[in-house]
Design an enzyme around this catalytic site. Structure first.
Site, PDB file in Angstrom:
ATOM      1  N   TRP A   1      -9.231   9.113  -7.359  1.00 14.06           N
ATOM      2  CA  TRP A   1     -10.475   9.503  -8.039  1.00 14.06           C
ATOM      3  C   TRP A   1     -10.507   9.004  -9.474  1.00 14.06           C
ATOM      4  CZ3 TRP A   1     -15.060  10.783  -6.336  1.00 14.06           C
ATOM      5  CH2 TRP A   1     -15.164  11.170  -4.999  1.00 14.06           C
TER       6      TRP A   1
ATOM      7  N   TRP B   1       1.619   1.857  -3.401  1.00 13.61           N
ATOM      8  CA  TRP B   1       0.598   2.597  -4.174  1.00 13.61           C
ATOM      9  C   TRP B   1       0.876   4.105  -4.115  1.00 13.61           C
ATOM     10  CZ3 TRP B   1      -3.158   1.596  -7.643  1.00 13.61           C
ATOM     11  CH2 TRP B   1      -3.571   0.270  -7.801  1.00 13.61           C
TER      12      TRP B   1
ATOM     13  N   TRP C   1     -20.430  13.985 -18.391  1.00 15.15           N
ATOM     14  CA  TRP C   1     -20.776  14.073 -16.972  1.00 15.15           C
ATOM     15  C   TRP C   1     -22.012  14.949 -16.842  1.00 15.15           C
ATOM     16  CZ3 TRP C   1     -18.112  10.765 -14.128  1.00 15.15           C
ATOM     17  CH2 TRP C   1     -16.814  10.404 -14.520  1.00 15.15           C
TER      18      TRP C   1
ATOM     19  N   TRP D   1     -15.566  13.373 -11.496  1.00 14.50           N
ATOM     20  CA  TRP D   1     -14.677  13.012 -10.383  1.00 14.50           C
ATOM     21  C   TRP D   1     -13.956  14.234  -9.811  1.00 14.50           C
ATOM     22  CZ3 TRP D   1      -9.548  14.191 -10.947  1.00 14.50           C
ATOM     23  CH2 TRP D   1      -9.049  14.334 -12.253  1.00 14.50           C
TER      24      TRP D   1
ATOM     25  N   GLU E   1       0.845  -1.210   0.000  1.00 15.02           N
ATOM     26  CA  GLU E   1       0.000   0.000   0.000  1.00 15.02           C
ATOM     27  C   GLU E   1       0.873   1.251   0.000  1.00 15.02           C
ATOM     28  OE1 GLU E   1      -3.250   0.074  -0.532  1.00 15.02           O
ATOM     29  OE2 GLU E   1      -3.118  -2.088  -0.678  1.00 15.02           O
TER      30      GLU E   1
HETATM   31  P1  FAD Z   1      -2.781   2.303   5.353  1.00 11.98           P
HETATM   32  O1  FAD Z   1      -3.685   1.262   4.835  1.00 11.98           O
HETATM   33  O2  FAD Z   1      -2.214   2.127   6.687  1.00 11.98           O
HETATM   34  O3  FAD Z   1      -1.605   2.437   4.285  1.00 11.98           O
HETATM   35  C1  FAD Z   1      -0.313   2.992   4.614  1.00 11.98           C
HETATM   36  C2  FAD Z   1      -0.011   4.169   3.705  1.00 11.98           C
HETATM   37  O4  FAD Z   1       0.044   3.738   2.344  1.00 11.98           O
HETATM   38  C3  FAD Z   1      -1.055   5.258   3.732  1.00 11.98           C
HETATM   39  O5  FAD Z   1      -0.858   6.127   4.818  1.00 11.98           O
HETATM   40  C4  FAD Z   1      -0.857   5.929   2.391  1.00 11.98           C
HETATM   41  O6  FAD Z   1       0.198   6.857   2.407  1.00 11.98           O
HETATM   42  C5  FAD Z   1      -0.469   4.763   1.490  1.00 11.98           C
HETATM   43  N1  FAD Z   1      -1.665   4.256   0.785  1.00 11.98           N
HETATM   44  C6  FAD Z   1      -2.521   3.314   1.202  1.00 11.98           C
HETATM   45  N2  FAD Z   1      -3.470   3.080   0.259  1.00 11.98           N
HETATM   46  C7  FAD Z   1      -3.186   3.926  -0.775  1.00 11.98           C
HETATM   47  C8  FAD Z   1      -3.788   4.172  -2.035  1.00 11.98           C
HETATM   48  N3  FAD Z   1      -4.863   3.491  -2.462  1.00 11.98           N
HETATM   49  N4  FAD Z   1      -3.258   5.127  -2.816  1.00 11.98           N
HETATM   50  C9  FAD Z   1      -2.160   5.819  -2.431  1.00 11.98           C
HETATM   51  N5  FAD Z   1      -1.536   5.608  -1.250  1.00 11.98           N
HETATM   52  C10 FAD Z   1      -2.040   4.680  -0.431  1.00 11.98           C
HETATM   53  N6  FAD Z   1      -4.516   8.903   0.202  1.00 11.98           N
HETATM   54  C11 FAD Z   1      -3.878  10.016   0.621  1.00 11.98           C
HETATM   55  O7  FAD Z   1      -2.863   9.914   1.321  1.00 11.98           O
HETATM   56  N7  FAD Z   1      -4.337  11.257   0.267  1.00 11.98           N
HETATM   57  C12 FAD Z   1      -5.449  11.432  -0.497  1.00 11.98           C
HETATM   58  O8  FAD Z   1      -5.811  12.575  -0.803  1.00 11.98           O
HETATM   59  C13 FAD Z   1      -6.160  10.268  -0.922  1.00 11.98           C
HETATM   60  N8  FAD Z   1      -7.301  10.388  -1.653  1.00 11.98           N
HETATM   61  C14 FAD Z   1      -7.971   9.244  -2.046  1.00 11.98           C
HETATM   62  C15 FAD Z   1      -9.137   9.379  -2.818  1.00 11.98           C
HETATM   63  C16 FAD Z   1      -9.843   8.252  -3.226  1.00 11.98           C
HETATM   64  C17 FAD Z   1     -11.089   8.404  -4.063  1.00 11.98           C
HETATM   65  C18 FAD Z   1      -9.375   6.975  -2.856  1.00 11.98           C
HETATM   66  C19 FAD Z   1     -10.126   5.738  -3.282  1.00 11.98           C
HETATM   67  C20 FAD Z   1      -8.213   6.827  -2.109  1.00 11.98           C
HETATM   68  C21 FAD Z   1      -7.494   7.949  -1.688  1.00 11.98           C
HETATM   69  N9  FAD Z   1      -6.317   7.844  -0.922  1.00 11.98           N
HETATM   70  C22 FAD Z   1      -5.646   8.983  -0.539  1.00 11.98           C
HETATM   71  C23 FAD Z   1      -5.705   6.537  -0.647  1.00 11.98           C
HETATM   72  C24 FAD Z   1      -6.093   5.853   0.682  1.00 11.98           C
HETATM   73  O9  FAD Z   1      -7.473   5.875   0.850  1.00 11.98           O
HETATM   74  C25 FAD Z   1      -5.421   6.487   1.906  1.00 11.98           C
HETATM   75  O10 FAD Z   1      -4.040   6.632   1.680  1.00 11.98           O
HETATM   76  C26 FAD Z   1      -5.602   5.606   3.140  1.00 11.98           C
HETATM   77  O11 FAD Z   1      -6.964   5.425   3.405  1.00 11.98           O
HETATM   78  C27 FAD Z   1      -4.915   6.240   4.336  1.00 11.98           C
HETATM   79  O12 FAD Z   1      -5.169   5.514   5.500  1.00 11.98           O
HETATM   80  P2  FAD Z   1      -3.997   4.776   6.263  1.00 11.98           P
HETATM   81  O13 FAD Z   1      -2.872   5.720   6.510  1.00 11.98           O
HETATM   82  O14 FAD Z   1      -4.582   4.119   7.454  1.00 11.98           O
HETATM   83  O15 FAD Z   1      -3.532   3.704   5.196  1.00 11.98           O
END
Ligand code: FAD
Length: 473
Positions: free
Chosen positions: A387, A282, A310, A364, A279
């Protein structure tokens, strides 16, 4: 005598900070600086972003406290970065300027121009990678084009190896005898006049020390089970490190380093920890996409979406979605969690984004804008990718026919309804079975709306529009 200026931006920490490390090693005195660029071409907060400003206020306080412990202090200026830096170089006799790079289009062009201008005045300028595992331009396909599929990107990235050598936190930061004057953190006015932020910030402890503690707790308590817990919004199954990562209070390199160290002692946690690290991968992928395709902050990566129809009559529907009054409990729980805490669970981010872009056919960019204003972790790279992914127009995107059904998602990922009950108290008395679609069981009740859209009909409408695009190529 070498005099350093360290320009802090999205690297608000002292440990594992390559710019800080180099400044301390190469110079006799160090001047730590933060510039409020919000009026200018800022890469840190591209546009007015209230929740992020609140976090930034607290993050600057935490950084300043750490700096003071080391014999220094944060100097704050406001204005166009080049002008502020040039003035400081003159006022303080600075010989070297250090910063960690940013990768958004505006930040890159600002930093390139500043580096050139300061170098021409005889100042030495050095920049570093302080926020990613590796520079976003390093992982390319064999034909030298950027990856658009995550699995292949991450495989190639891991093959290069991850450098987990951490830069030590400096013991002291020697200050010059004469310090230039600056603003106080309060004078930045990042906190709102009407203090709606206080409830939100009760959910968080800001700063570098808090971030490190949170990582250690997460690895210990949830790391091994991350793969199974991460999709359940009622549980604390993820790290919640995202705002800390966004503001650079912790580096992804430290996350990698500590996760590997934890694994060495707890080999049974391999599946969970590897999933967690992917993650973090990602996030690297998002930065690679932003770097290679900067236009995607507003334009679809998949060109077939350029003329997508849209809706344009969506103002009241958008408002209902933003306020968590859609009549779909899991969506409303997510939107209210976001409003109350500045954060939303990843699974729920996907579900709310799918309703907006697919069932409601709202662009979006509207969702991205709302997230940007309300998320504490609002991040141009990850938000844009998230998005576009859900809308189907981005990299490795969800196929157009994948439309999340909020009721089925709710039953699957919040089976006990506890997440819904936490954020939508109007529904607390419904049973675990009924809470996902209360209007199936009650004709009308006074304080919770009926579903704003028919899921079946809106799904069919979306499929039709998306199928038309798909057949374009
Ligand atoms: P954990 O699950 O603990 O993951 C650890 C770290 O990995 C996160 O802190 C984050 O930096 C990174 N990460 C995890 N999942 C993703 C992912 N899908 N994409 C990119 N990085 C990821 N994340 C943001 O940091 N900022 C945003 O503005 C953002 N906008 C989003 C918008 C949408 C529509 C979606 C679907 C996802 C978005 N995310 C965003 C990704 C993700 O939802 C969050 O990073 C995550 O929920 C953060 O929670 P956590 O720190 O507990 O993640």
């Amino acid at each position: 005598m070498n005099k350093a200026l360290i320009w802090f931006r999205q690297d608000l920490r002292l440990a594992d900070n390559p710019a800080v490390d180099a400044a301390v090693k190469e110079c006799d005195t160090v001047l730590p600086v933060f510039i409020d660029e919000t009026g200018g071409n800022s890469g840190l907060l591209q546009k007015e972003s209230s929740a992020s400003h609140v976090w930034l206020h607290h993050a600057l306080l935490a950084l300043d406290t750490k700096l003071q412990d080391k014999g220094s202090a944060l100097l704050i200026r406001r204005g166009v970065a080049l002008q502020c830096l040039s003035e400081l170089v003159k006022e303080a006799g600075i010989t070297h300027v250090y910063w960690n790079r940013r990768y958004d289009p505006a930040g890159i062009s600002t930093d390139t121009a500043i580096k050139k201008a300061l170098t021409e005045t005889g100042c030495k300028v050095r920049s570093f990678n302080g926020s990613l595992l590796d520079e976003p331009w390093t992982v390319l396909k064999q034909d030298d084009t950027p990856y658009k599929v995550f699995t292949a990107f991450w495989k190639a990235r891991l093959k290069r190896g991850i450098d987990t050598q951490l830069f030590p936190e400096p013991a002291t930061l020697p200050a010059a005898d004469k310090q230039p004057q600056g603003l106080s953190i309060e004078q930045l006015n990042y906190l709102p006049d009407i203090r709606w932020d206080q409830g939100m910030m009760e959910h968080w402890t800001v700063g570098e020390d808090a971030a490190q503690e949170k990582l250690a707790d997460f690895l210990e308590q949830q790391g091994a089970e991350y793969k199974t817990l991460r999709d359940l919004p009622a549980q604390t199954g993820t790290s919640r490190l995202s705002p800390h990562l966004h503001f650079g209070e912790i580096s992804p390199r430290r996350i990698y380093y500590q996760a590997e160290a934890y694994l060495a002692e707890h080999p049974g946690a391999e599946t969970g920890i590897r999933c967690f690290l992917s993650e973090v991968g990602w996030r690297e992928f998002a930065y690679s996409l932003l770097y290679h395709f900067p236009e995607t902050v507003s334009e679809p990566l998949d060109q077939r979406f350029t003329g997508f129809e849209w809706r344009d009559d969506y103002a009241s529907d958008l408002k209902r979605w933003q306020r968590g009054m859609t009549g779909f409990p899991i969506i409303d729980a997510g939107m209210r969690e976001l409003w109350a805490t500045g954060w939303m669970h990843n699974r729920v981010r996907m579900i709310v984004a799918s309703l907006l872009t697919k069932n409601l056919l709202i662009h979006w960019r509207e969702g991205e804008k709302w997230f940007h204003d309300t998320l504490l972790d609002a991040d141009l790279a990850s938000n844009t990718m998230g998005w576009q992914w859900v809308a189907g127009s981005g990299a490795d995107a969800a196929p157009y026919f994948r439309i999340f059904n909020p009721v089925l998602q709710s039953e699957k990922f919040d089976p006990s309804g506890d997440y819904i009950r936490r954020w939508v108290p109007e529904l607390k008395d419904f049973s675990n079975k009924q809470i996902h679609q209360p209007y199936q069981y009650v004709d009308k009740f006074k304080d919770y709306p009926a579903p704003m859209v028919d899921l079946k009909a809106s799904r069919a409408r979306a499929l039709e529009r998306f199928a038309a695009i798909k057949s374009d190529k």
